[in-house]
Scaffold this motif. Structure first.
Motif, short mmCIF file in Angstrom:
data_model
loop_
_atom_site.label_atom_id
_atom_site.label_comp_id
_atom_site.label_asym_id
_atom_site.label_seq_id
_atom_site.Cartn_x
_atom_site.Cartn_y
_atom_site.Cartn_z
N HIS A 138 0.85 -1.20 0.00
CA HIS A 138 0.00 0.00 0.00
C HIS A 138 0.89 1.25 0.00
CE1 HIS A 138 -3.29 -2.75 1.02
NE2 HIS A 138 -2.44 -3.28 1.89
N PRO A 139 1.74 1.41 -1.01
CA PRO A 139 2.73 2.49 -0.98
C PRO A 139 2.14 3.89 -1.01
CG PRO A 139 2.70 1.43 -3.13
CD PRO A 139 1.82 0.60 -2.22
N ALA A 140 0.89 4.03 -1.41
CA ALA A 140 0.27 5.37 -1.47
C ALA A 140 -0.23 5.82 -0.09
CB ALA A 140 -0.89 5.37 -2.46
N ARG A 141 -0.23 4.93 0.89
CA ARG A 141 -0.73 5.30 2.22
C ARG A 141 0.31 6.12 2.98
NH1 ARG A 141 -6.01 3.51 3.99
NH2 ARG A 141 -6.69 2.16 2.31
N ALA A 142 -0.03 7.35 3.26
CA ALA A 142 0.84 8.22 4.05
C ALA A 142 -0.02 9.37 4.55
CB ALA A 142 1.98 8.77 3.19
N PRO A 143 0.14 9.78 5.73
CA PRO A 143 1.06 9.30 6.76
C PRO A 143 0.44 8.17 7.58
CG PRO A 143 -0.09 11.23 7.57
CD PRO A 143 -0.60 10.97 6.16
N LEU A 144 1.21 7.74 8.60
CA LEU A 144 0.78 6.73 9.55
C LEU A 144 0.57 7.42 10.90
CD1 LEU A 144 0.28 3.73 10.18
CD2 LEU A 144 2.76 3.45 10.46
N HIS A 145 -0.66 7.33 11.41
CA HIS A 145 -1.02 7.98 12.68
C HIS A 145 -1.03 6.96 13.82
CE1 HIS A 145 -2.64 11.73 10.86
NE2 HIS A 145 -2.85 10.93 9.82
N THR A 146 -0.69 7.41 15.01
CA THR A 146 -0.83 6.57 16.20
C THR A 146 -1.10 7.47 17.41
OG1 THR A 146 0.08 4.65 17.37
CG2 THR A 146 1.62 6.47 16.92
N TRP A 147 -1.56 6.85 18.47
CA TRP A 147 -1.83 7.55 19.73
C TRP A 147 -1.21 6.73 20.84
CZ3 TRP A 147 -4.75 7.39 15.51
CH2 TRP A 147 -5.28 8.60 15.03
N THR A 148 -0.50 7.39 21.74
CA THR A 148 0.22 6.69 22.81
C THR A 148 0.06 7.46 24.11
OG1 THR A 148 1.87 5.99 21.18
CG2 THR A 148 2.44 5.72 23.49
N ARG A 192 9.35 5.43 23.32
CA ARG A 192 10.71 5.26 22.80
C ARG A 192 10.68 4.56 21.44
NH1 ARG A 192 11.71 3.97 28.11
NH2 ARG A 192 11.71 1.74 27.64
N THR A 193 9.86 3.52 21.32
CA THR A 193 9.76 2.80 20.06
C THR A 193 9.25 3.71 18.96
OG1 THR A 193 9.41 0.69 21.19
CG2 THR A 193 8.64 0.83 18.92
N ASN A 194 8.18 4.47 19.24
CA ASN A 194 7.63 5.37 18.24
C ASN A 194 8.63 6.44 17.81
OD1 ASN A 194 5.15 4.04 18.02
ND2 ASN A 194 4.23 5.26 19.64
N LEU A 195 9.36 6.99 18.76
CA LEU A 195 10.36 8.01 18.42
C LEU A 195 11.49 7.41 17.59
CD1 LEU A 195 10.52 10.07 21.72
CD2 LEU A 195 9.34 10.66 19.58
N ALA A 196 11.86 6.15 17.86
CA ALA A 196 12.89 5.48 17.06
C ALA A 196 12.44 5.34 15.61
CB ALA A 196 13.22 4.11 17.65
N PHE A 197 11.15 5.18 15.38
CA PHE A 197 10.61 5.07 14.04
C PHE A 197 10.57 6.42 13.32
CE2 PHE A 197 9.47 0.79 14.82
CZ PHE A 197 9.23 0.23 13.58
N GLY A 198 10.59 7.49 14.08
CA GLY A 198 10.50 8.80 13.49
C GLY A 198 9.13 9.46 13.63
N TYR A 199 8.26 8.86 14.45
CA TYR A 199 6.97 9.51 14.74
C TYR A 199 7.24 10.84 15.43
CZ TYR A 199 3.96 5.41 13.93
OH TYR A 199 3.27 4.36 13.38
N ARG A 200 6.40 11.83 15.12
CA ARG A 200 6.49 13.14 15.74
C ARG A 200 5.10 13.61 16.14
NH1 ARG A 200 10.75 11.66 16.48
NH2 ARG A 200 12.62 12.13 15.35
#
Length: 183
Positions: A155-165, A174-182
């Protein structure tokens, strides 16, 4: 109306696609987990042979999810609850699930799920759980990388990826920041 806040989560966003260099850095950070565990992925329906393990992990997530002072009662997952949930979710989302299975004995150590809303261009990183006996082995990275790999490949057209923590969930932050989530 007299409402008061009882739980807070940070909304984080990961721009996609991830660069090959960032992907390689995450793969290297996984370390020994990549040797000890394999990533098993599926979409809309959990394979029958994984149902018992997936139900146990979903039940654990129901107990472990940080919810502050929310009045919530954990639920136990069985095959009927799982299959009903899969059917309900399929009306609005296409899921991508990655589970970590230990190579030495086939025991599942965690899972992560991403939801792709129908007719949208973004994705939602939902649950990521590492079972208590498997924590401390970088499985959160392995699991999230497993779903991200499927997402970027299929699904290369899917951007961005959202999450809630939850701010109290330090390991997942820490895991999310390692991935580059902001934020």
């Amino acid at each position: 109306m007299g409402c008061e806040e009882v739980h807070l989560e940070d909304h984080l966003v990961l721009p996609l696609p991830m660069s090959p260099a960032d992907h390689e850095a995450l793969q290297a950070a996984i370390g020994v987990a990549a040797d000890d565990y394999e990533s098993v992925t599926w979409g809309n329906r959990c394979p029958d042979e994984h149902v018992a393990a997936f139900c146990a992990m979903r039940s654990q997530m129901s107990s472990d999810v940080p919810l502050g002072d929310v009045d919530y009662h954990p639920v136990e997952y069985d095959e009927h609850r799982l299959r009903t949930s899969e059917e309900r979710i399929s009306h609005s989302y296409q899921p991508v699930v990655a589970a970590a299975r230990r190579r030495s004995d086939g025991v599942f150590g965690g899972y992560s799920v991403v939801y792709l809303p129908h007719d949208e261009d973004f994705a939602i990183q939902d649950d990521t759980l590492v079972m208590p006996a498997h924590r401390g082995h970088r499985l959160g990275l392995l699991l999230k990388l497993g779903t991200l790999d499927v997402l970027q490949r299929e699904h290369p057209a899917r951007a961005p990826l959202h999450t809630w923590t939850s701010p109290d969930n330090h390991a997942m932050h820490r895991t999310n920041l390692a991935f580059g989530y902001r934020p």
